[in-house]
Design an enzyme around this catalytic site. Structure first.
Site, PDB file in Angstrom:
ATOM      1  N   ASN A 105      43.854  27.809  45.242  1.00 26.02           N
ATOM      2  CA  ASN A 105      43.144  28.497  44.080  1.00 26.02           C
ATOM      3  C   ASN A 105      41.812  28.453  44.095  1.00 26.02           C
ATOM      4  OD1 ASN A 105      42.684  29.482  41.788  1.00 26.02           O
ATOM      5  ND2 ASN A 105      43.573  27.879  40.576  1.00 26.02           N
ATOM      6  N   TRP A 106      41.341  29.627  44.779  1.00 22.86           N
ATOM      7  CA  TRP A 106      39.674  29.987  45.012  1.00 22.86           C
ATOM      8  C   TRP A 106      39.009  30.094  43.545  1.00 22.86           C
ATOM      9  CZ3 TRP A 106      38.652  33.984  49.206  1.00 22.86           C
ATOM     10  CH2 TRP A 106      39.274  33.512  50.519  1.00 22.86           C
TER      11      TRP A 106
ATOM     12  N   HIS B 191      47.644  28.388  34.445  1.00 22.74           N
ATOM     13  CA  HIS B 191      46.753  27.574  34.642  1.00 22.74           C
ATOM     14  C   HIS B 191      45.943  26.863  33.379  1.00 22.74           C
ATOM     15  CE1 HIS B 191      43.070  25.652  36.486  1.00 22.74           C
ATOM     16  NE2 HIS B 191      43.838  25.711  37.672  1.00 22.74           N
TER      17      HIS B 191
ATOM     18  N   GLU C 249      42.917  26.394  32.908  1.00 20.89           N
ATOM     19  CA  GLU C 249      41.862  27.201  32.556  1.00 20.89           C
ATOM     20  C   GLU C 249      42.362  28.486  31.567  1.00 20.89           C
ATOM     21  OE1 GLU C 249      40.256  27.277  36.424  1.00 20.89           O
ATOM     22  OE2 GLU C 249      39.983  25.320  36.263  1.00 20.89           O
TER      23      GLU C 249
ATOM     24  N   GLY D 227      38.575  19.652  39.038  1.00 13.52           N
ATOM     25  CA  GLY D 227      37.234  19.692  39.181  1.00 13.52           C
ATOM     26  C   GLY D 227      36.286  18.760  38.711  1.00 13.52           C
TER      27      GLY D 227
ATOM     28  N   GLY E 291      41.986  23.535  44.638  1.00 12.94           N
ATOM     29  CA  GLY E 291      40.979  24.279  43.900  1.00 12.94           C
ATOM     30  C   GLY E 291      39.660  24.107  44.961  1.00 12.94           C
ATOM     31  N   GLY E 292      38.547  23.098  44.446  1.00 17.37           N
ATOM     32  CA  GLY E 292      37.466  23.244  45.081  1.00 17.37           C
ATOM     33  C   GLY E 292      37.375  23.007  46.708  1.00 17.37           C
TER      34      GLY E 292
HETATM   35  P1  13P Z   1      40.044  21.307  41.910  1.00 14.97           P
HETATM   36  O1  13P Z   1      40.994  20.917  43.036  1.00 14.97           O
HETATM   37  O2  13P Z   1      38.649  21.984  42.231  1.00 14.97           O
HETATM   38  O3  13P Z   1      40.322  19.871  41.154  1.00 14.97           O
HETATM   39  O4  13P Z   1      41.014  22.238  41.079  1.00 14.97           O
HETATM   40  C1  13P Z   1      42.439  22.169  40.932  1.00 14.97           C
HETATM   41  C2  13P Z   1      42.875  23.170  40.325  1.00 14.97           C
HETATM   42  O5  13P Z   1      42.786  23.635  39.279  1.00 14.97           O
HETATM   43  C3  13P Z   1      43.923  24.089  41.284  1.00 14.97           C
HETATM   44  O6  13P Z   1      44.484  25.265  40.506  1.00 14.97           O
END
Ligand code: 13P
Length: 254
Positions: free
Chosen positions: A9-10, A95, A97, A173, A233-234
């Site tokens: 997930n960029w 998600h 967010e 994150g 994510g990261g």
């Molecule tokens: P991180 O891997 O950066 O913690 O993010 C996870 C995420 O929200 C994937 O959708």
């Protein structure tokens, strides 16, 4: 045995040139990944590039959001059919967010999941609790209500056509990761929520873990019986790191 899915997930990252380098790196490294399935969910403006660069590879394309509606006067929105037109196989729905910053409710998320399935994509439905909720002993209640909030609206058969991602908000994150045991327990609970409606679908459905999964911890997390992949994510923004996680997915596939 559920085939592991490792999905990047960029989020809101990338330019045309950085995306070109990252996609090319992932595509070339992914040739050595044979058992795990790989996907990258890129921002909308990079879908066209993604479609071109992933063509003929074993890396699937995905998006991070979709409109509840199928078309028409919805300024700024992107429909499921448009995503399919650009070669999307997956789309992230709900998600944390989007729940937190854009007010997405279970009702909206259920519509997005339905629209995506109707268009032929596989939604990745995200659920997860905040730190406060976990500390208050409410994690299962929250996750259960997020699952049932969608399930009750779209029906159990739709769950045969989607993936679930458990993403504890406190681990996203932050560098904090759920321990393999915490994650496994949550995944078992999520599967039990699906099993309340259908044992067969619960057995089949893939439940990905997301929340600071990285090269260093992927193997341990993915070795848990009910962790069927990762939503990254990261670490998905660095080709070599993402590929190590894909390799861990391969190993987990046995
Ligand atoms: P991180 O891997 O950066 O913690 O993010 C996870 C995420 O929200 C994937 O959708």
């Amino acid at each position: 045995m559920r085939r592991p899915l490792i999905a990047g997930n960029w989020k809101m990252n990338g330019t045309k040139s950085s995306a070109e380098a990252l996609l090319s790196g992932v595509v070339s490294g992914a040739t050595s990944v044979s058992k795990a399935e790989i996907a990258v969910c890129v921002p909308f403006p990079l879908l066209c590039l993604g479609e071109q660069l992933l063509a003929g590879s074993n890396v699937q394309l995905g998006a991070q959001n979709v409109c509840t509606e199928s078309g028409g006067a919805y300024t700024g929105e992107v429909s499921a059919a448009m995503l399919v037109d650009f070669g999307c196989r997956y789309v992230i729905c709900g998600h944390s967010e989007r729940r937190e910053y854009y007010g997405e409710t279970d009702e909206i998320i259920a519509k997005k999941v339905s629209a995506s399935i109707a268009a032929g994509m596989t939604p990745i439905l995200c659920v997860g609790e905040t730190l406060q909720q976990r500390e208050d002993g409410l994690a299962e209640q929250v996750i259960g209500s997020q699952i049932k909030g969608v399930l009750s609206r779209i029906g159990i058969d739709a769950f045969d056509r989607l993936e679930i991602a458990y993403e504890p908000v406190w681990a996203i994150g932050t560098g904090k990761t759920a321990s393999p045991e915490q994650a496994q327990d949550a995944h078992v609970f999520i599967r039990s929520q699906v099993a309340d409606e259908s044992a067969a679908i619960a057995e089949k459905i893939r439940i990905l873990y997301g929340g600071s999964m990285k090269a260093a911890n992927a193997r341990e997390l993915l070795s848990q019986a009910d962790i069927d992949g990762g939503l990254i994510g990261g670490a998905s923004l660095v080709a070599d790191d993402f590929l190590v996680i894909c390799q861990a997915g391969d190993l987990a596939a046995g």
